[in-house]
Structure formats: C-alpha cells, structure tokens
Design an enzyme around this catalytic site. Structure first.
Site, PDB file in Angstrom:
ATOM      1  NE  ARG A 218      48.947  48.717  19.693  1.00  0.00           N
ATOM      2  CZ  ARG A 218      49.949  48.064  20.461  1.00  0.00           C
ATOM      3  NH1 ARG A 218      49.384  47.815  21.873  1.00  0.00           N
ATOM      4  NH2 ARG A 218      51.021  47.600  20.001  1.00  0.00           N
TER       5      ARG A 218
ATOM      6  CG  HIS B 204      52.639  43.092  19.059  1.00  0.00           C
ATOM      7  ND1 HIS B 204      51.672  44.147  19.446  1.00  0.00           N
ATOM      8  CD2 HIS B 204      52.742  42.185  20.042  1.00  0.00           C
ATOM      9  CE1 HIS B 204      51.603  43.757  20.767  1.00  0.00           C
ATOM     10  NE2 HIS B 204      52.074  42.551  21.183  1.00  0.00           N
TER      11      HIS B 204
ATOM     12  CD  GLU C 272      54.851  45.399  25.763  1.00  0.00           C
ATOM     13  OE1 GLU C 272      55.114  44.372  25.579  1.00  0.00           O
ATOM     14  OE2 GLU C 272      53.853  45.739  26.199  1.00  0.00           O
TER      15      GLU C 272
ATOM     16  CG  ASN D 239      52.059  48.715  25.278  1.00  0.00           C
ATOM     17  OD1 ASN D 239      51.004  49.689  24.806  1.00  0.00           O
ATOM     18  ND2 ASN D 239      52.458  47.814  24.526  1.00  0.00           N
TER      19      ASN D 239
ATOM     20  CE1 TYR E 115      50.312  45.242  29.204  1.00  0.00           C
ATOM     21  CE2 TYR E 115      48.382  44.350  30.006  1.00  0.00           C
ATOM     22  CZ  TYR E 115      49.090  44.708  28.921  1.00  0.00           C
ATOM     23  OH  TYR E 115      48.785  44.200  27.591  1.00  0.00           O
TER      24      TYR E 115
ATOM     25  CD  GLU F 187      49.825  45.910  24.528  1.00  0.00           C
ATOM     26  OE1 GLU F 187      50.095  45.290  25.619  1.00  0.00           O
ATOM     27  OE2 GLU F 187      50.340  45.555  23.372  1.00  0.00           O
TER      28      GLU F 187
HETATM   29  C1  GBH Z   1      52.021  42.893  26.594  1.00  0.00           C
HETATM   30  O1  GBH Z   1      53.316  43.016  27.150  1.00  0.00           O
HETATM   31  C2  GBH Z   1      52.076  42.678  25.310  1.00  0.00           C
HETATM   32  O2  GBH Z   1      52.239  43.930  24.174  1.00  0.00           O
HETATM   33  C3  GBH Z   1      51.102  41.772  24.820  1.00  0.00           C
HETATM   34  O3  GBH Z   1      51.148  41.075  23.610  1.00  0.00           O
HETATM   35  C4  GBH Z   1      50.748  40.721  25.626  1.00  0.00           C
HETATM   36  O4  GBH Z   1      49.522  39.844  25.509  1.00  0.00           O
HETATM   37  C5  GBH Z   1      50.225  41.458  26.937  1.00  0.00           C
HETATM   38  O5  GBH Z   1      51.252  42.405  27.300  1.00  0.00           O
HETATM   39  C6  GBH Z   1      49.885  40.796  28.147  1.00  0.00           C
HETATM   40  O6  GBH Z   1      50.903  39.979  28.756  1.00  0.00           O
HETATM   41  O7  GBH Z   1      58.703  38.228  34.703  1.00  0.00           O
HETATM   42  O8  GBH Z   1      60.630  39.100  33.510  1.00  0.00           O
HETATM   43  O9  GBH Z   1      59.182  37.895  32.416  1.00  0.00           O
HETATM   44  C7  GBH Z   1      53.243  43.288  28.487  1.00  0.00           C
HETATM   45  C8  GBH Z   1      54.392  43.332  29.048  1.00  0.00           C
HETATM   46  C9  GBH Z   1      56.522  43.002  30.204  1.00  0.00           C
HETATM   47  C10 GBH Z   1      54.176  41.941  30.918  1.00  0.00           C
HETATM   48  C11 GBH Z   1      57.097  41.778  30.792  1.00  0.00           C
HETATM   49  C12 GBH Z   1      55.211  40.837  31.554  1.00  0.00           C
HETATM   50  C13 GBH Z   1      57.067  39.924  32.548  1.00  0.00           C
HETATM   51  C14 GBH Z   1      58.405  40.267  32.981  1.00  0.00           C
HETATM   52  N1  GBH Z   1      55.143  42.536  29.796  1.00  0.00           N
HETATM   53  N2  GBH Z   1      56.452  41.323  31.875  1.00  0.00           N
HETATM   54  S1  GBH Z   1      59.521  38.947  33.349  1.00  0.00           S
END
Ligand code: GBH
Length: 512
Positions: free
Chosen positions: A80, A126, A173, A312, A314, A378
């Site tokens: 991807r 992206h 996202e 996606n 985490y 992801e």
């Molecule tokens: C992904 O986003 C991205 O698609 C990718 O590019 C990136 O490298 C990867 O994650 C790792 O970070 O505390 O309010 O700022 C992940 C989704 C959503 C995770 C927002 C972090 C923080 C919210 N992200 N979150 S805040």
C-alpha cells in the site's frame, strides 16, 4: 478438502506493508513535482518535533528499487502506497497540466510491483494537498472547487494506472485531514482558532467544512470510477478511515453513552454518511448549523460510495463523559483504568497503547454496524525511545512484536470465531519514515531506516509478521509432509537471512 474447521485465513487474504508519499519519497523538487502543503509547513519553526522536514525522508523516490527488493524479500502479497497529487498535477487544478514524469514514476513502480507478484494498493490522497490549491481557494475549505479538482486528479490516475491498479483508496483518514489540519492546527495547513498557533482559522467551523468536502470529493471520484472505469478495469474503490476503539471507562451509563459519542465523532462522522446515508444524530445535535448539510442529489452520490470498509486503527481509549474537547465529542480519553492500572504497554506517542482486545472489538463493531468487508489498511506501534537506541537494539523491537502478536491473533479470531469479513491487513509501516508533526523522532517501521546512510534493516517485527502470514494463510500448495522437496529444489533454493528465520516450506519439510 478436509472437513476440519478452518484454522487459517483464506488463501486470497491480502497482506503487505503500507507507506505514504510524503512520508517516504523525499526528492520534493525534482522532475517537475509541485509543492504540497506539507513542504513549507514542515519547514516552519515549531511544526515538527525535531525541526526536520520531508525533503529527503527515506529517499524512496530515488531508492524505490531497493525498497521493492526488500518487499520481495519479505514476500508480501501487496504494497500500500500513496500517489503525490502534486507530482502528477504540480499545480493540482482541473485545468492545470499533467506532469509526465510524475506519471512515469508511479507507472514504473506499479509495473515493477506486478512483475514481482505484488498487488499495488493505491491511496490517491494521503494528506499532501498541492500547495497551489490551498493558495488558490483554500483547499478543502472550498467545496465547489476542490471536488472538481480532486475528481479530475482521480480521473488522471484511473486513466494512467487503472489498467494495472485494481485496489483504490480515495482518501486516507478524513478525520486527521479535517481536525488536525483545520481544528487543532497541528498538521498542514495548520489552521486553528489558537492565535499562538496560526494567524488564521476557525476551529469551530472549518474542520466540519473540510470534512464535508473530503466526503464529497471521495464520493464523486467513486461515481466517476464506477461510471467510466469500473466495467473496463474491474477494480474496487473505497475510503479508509482512522478510528480507535472506544471503551467505556466504567459501567456508569453516562460513560457507556460517552464511548458511543466518541465513536460517532471519530468514525461515524464519515462512515455513517458513506455507508448509512446520514451524519450521526449526536453530531447533528452537537454542531447544529456548523455541520454542513448534503443536498438530496449529493446524498445519493455519498450513500454507498465505498466498496469496502477501509480501517486504520492503532489503539483503544477508555472514555468518560465530559470535558471540553468537541473533536472527541465532549468525551475524555484515558489509558488508566478505574483501579489505577494501565490499559496496555505505552508506545512512544502519548496517544498509543497496546490493547489487542480493543482491535477485535472494533472489528466486530464495524462489521455489525456497516456490514461491509473490512480492509485493515493501517495498524502499528512505535516503540518507546526507539530512536535513541543504537541500531542493534532498535532492531530487537520487542514491544512492537508483542503488539503484532496481539493484533494478528485478534485478527484471526475475528475472522474465524466472530465471523467478521476481513480481506486485508497492512501493518504500518514498511519503513521508519517522516512521522508528520513528530518528524523522525517517532519510528513506526517494521524496517529500521538509518537516516545517515539510508540503509534499511529488518526489525524483529518484520520477521514476525512475514512468518505469521506464511503460517496463517491457506496456500494452494500441498502440505510439505505429502510432498517432500526434491534434491534439486533444495540445491536451487537461494535463501536470504529472512527466509531462514521464516522457514520456507521445503526446509521445514526436511526438518520434519
Ligand atoms: C496514521 O494516522 C497515518 O495514516 C500515518 O500517516 C501515520 O504515520 C500513522 O498513523 C502513525 O501515526 O492527540 O488529537 O492529535 C493515525 C491516526 C489519529 C493517530 C490521531 C493519532 C492523535 C489524535 N491518528 N491521533 S490527537
């Protein structure tokens, strides 16, 4: 065929690693590429933790053949990656010229992937909006302009690559695009009501406007694909949403309700219109006239505009009602349980802990609510302080291995026991890379990148995942004990260090 209950993922299950253009490519001013909003943003003092930008990143625009060789060595089925809009159309707009060099770069990459048996899984957007569109009309804030420009960009990509690309993701996202770019102002273009952060912006209105434009741009690009390309090209197209599982902090009904509110703002904002045809009720109540409305005509285009659920994810958040964070639907997140214990292992980022049961619960929730096949596009972990360790130690990424042990077992459990229709899994990320506002201090790769030399080193987590998918996807081949390898097969086997660890079938056959 045996009558045994399946114990593996089906043989057409897709797996591979994920990346994004701005995070890996570098070479920002070569071959006619136009600037993206991240080019200048990442150079402004204070915008990235280490003050570094994306000019070099993992140098993958130049080193793509080496990256490909590593993907081949890993034995992935798919890769991807995302296309940089401003390489393909440097100024971005519907009347702006297409850059043949940009087309050529991705075209060669796609050909080479396919020649090596790797399925390209392509994200159109992206986060690297052409800077010219931001300057021209405010980018995602201008629905009428951006929808047309995004659809034209999509058309150029379908025409140039759609003969070979059968898996398209329109947007990565939308929550991050909207909230982090126009609400919190921590991502490009960095707009916010916080005047210490940004001279312009209105965090109470702009994120919802930007999100609305993203949904419509996605939907009209899908309409175009379905009407003009799908019958000839036969691919699938959809959107990918970020969203972490929200677990009530305790069984207080207000907190149970809060967890749903958190999901409404994080996921339902996009998933409800796209799969169900309306914004979540709680968002409408909360935002009232600040939440844009779809016209009837738009709604017809939006509803059903994704062939699958791109996911996606985490982490898991424990949710309590209250607080003043509108972007979280007025809920508070914590990782500390009522009894004072931590939910899971802490990552390098404050927002991330390891909690595999949450991944499994989220898969079930999405399956029940939207009834769409799920592509996990992801999922990953950043080991605490990995960046300050010597390489040899960083490669022993125990906490990331634990994380993937948890999520892969949750994944197979969700498929085989919970009956969730999951078709793909892409760990984030193939390489350590430019981690947006964190710069290079946070590493998400299963491959270590030494930024001094640009050399790549597989971490333990890469080896774990490669082996796990070899072991846990049904194969067409006969089981090794029925078909021992011939001597010439063994002699002709040219192994890599990774193959030794992951144990190719013929070697296992010998040992058995
Ligand atoms: C992904 O986003 C991205 O698609 C990718 O590019 C990136 O490298 C990867 O994650 C790792 O970070 O505390 O309010 O700022 C992940 C989704 C959503 C995770 C927002 C972090 C923080 C919210 N992200 N979150 S805040």
């Amino acid at each position: 065929m045996s009558n045994e209950v399946a114990s593996k993922l089906p043989k057409d299950f897709i797996w591979g690693f994920a990346t994004a253009s701005f995070q890996i490519e570098g070479s920002t001013n070569v071959d006619g590429r136009g600037k993206s909003i991240w080019d200048d943003f990442s150079k402004q003092p204070g915008k990235t933790l280490d003050g570094r930008d994306g000019d070099i990143a993992t140098d993958s625009y130049r080193l793509w053949k080496e990256d490909l060789a590593l993907l081949v060595q890993y034995g992935v089925k798919s890769y991807r990656f995302s296309i940089a809009w401003s390489r393909v159309i440097p100024l971005g707009g519907r009347n702006d010229p297409v850059n043949p060099k940009g087309i050529e770069f991705y075209s060669k990459l796609i050909d080479a992937l396919i020649e090596n048996g790797i399925t390209p899984f392509v994200t159109l957007y992206h986060w690297d909006l052409p800077q010219a569109l931001h300057e021209r009309y405010g980018g995602w804030l201008n629905k009428d302009e951006i929808v047309q420009d995004y659809v034209r960009y999509s058309r150029v990509c379908f025409e140039a690559f759609g003969d070979r690309v059968k898996h398209w993701l329109t947007m990565n996202e939308p929550w991050c695009i909207s909230i982090l770019g126009y609400g919190r102002g921590v991502f490009a273009p960095g707009r916010s009501s916080d005047r210490d952060r940004s001279p312009e912006g209105d965090s109470s209105t702009e994120p919802w406007i930007a999100g609305h434009s993203v949904i419509l741009s996605h939907a009209y690009a899908v309409k175009l694909y379905r009407e003009e390309f799908k019958s000839a090209q036969g691919g699938q197209i959809g959107i990918t949403l970020n969203g972490d599982w929200a677990m009530p902090y305790d069984d207080n009904p207000q907190n149970v309700e809060a967890a749903q509110h958190a999901l409404d703002f994080a996921i339902g904002w996009f998933a409800d219109p796209i799969y169900l045809g309306h914004y979540p009720e709680y968002m409408k109540q909360t935002l009232r006239d600040r939440l844009p409305e779809f016209t009837q005509e738009e709604l017809i285009v939006v509803k059903g505009s994704s062939d699958f659920y791109g996911m996606n994810t985490y982490t898991t958040n424990l949710c309590r009602a209250g607080g003043d964070d509108e972007f979280q639907g007025f809920t508070e997140y914590t990782f500390i349980r009522p009894d004072g214990t931590q939910l899971g292992t802490q990552a390098h980022c404050a927002w991330l802990q390891d909690y595999p049961q949450g991944f499994r619960d989220l898969l079930s929730y999405l399956w029940k609510r939207y009834r769409m096949p799920i592509y996990v596009t992801e999922n990953g972990f950043a080991v605490k302080d990995e960046n300050s360790k010597p390489i040899e130690q960083a490669l022993l990424d125990h906490d990331r291995v634990q994380y993937f042990k948890g999520t892969t077992s949750a994944l197979i459990g969700a498929v085989l026991e919970d009956g969730v229709d999951i078709r793909a899994y892409f760990p984030w990320s193939f390489l350590d890379n430019f981690e947006w506002a964190d710069g290079y201090t946070t590493r998400f790769g299963v491959t270590y990148v030494d930024y001094e030399t640009q050399k790549r080193y597989p971490k333990e987590s890469a080896k774990f995942l490669v082996k796990w998918f070899k072991d846990n996807i049904e194969s067409d081949e006969q089981p090794y004990y029925q078909q021992p390898p011939t001597v010439s097969q063994i002699n002709n086997f040219s192994g890599s260090p990774l193959d030794n660890l992951s144990g190719p079938a013929m070697i296992q056959g010998l040992k058995a």
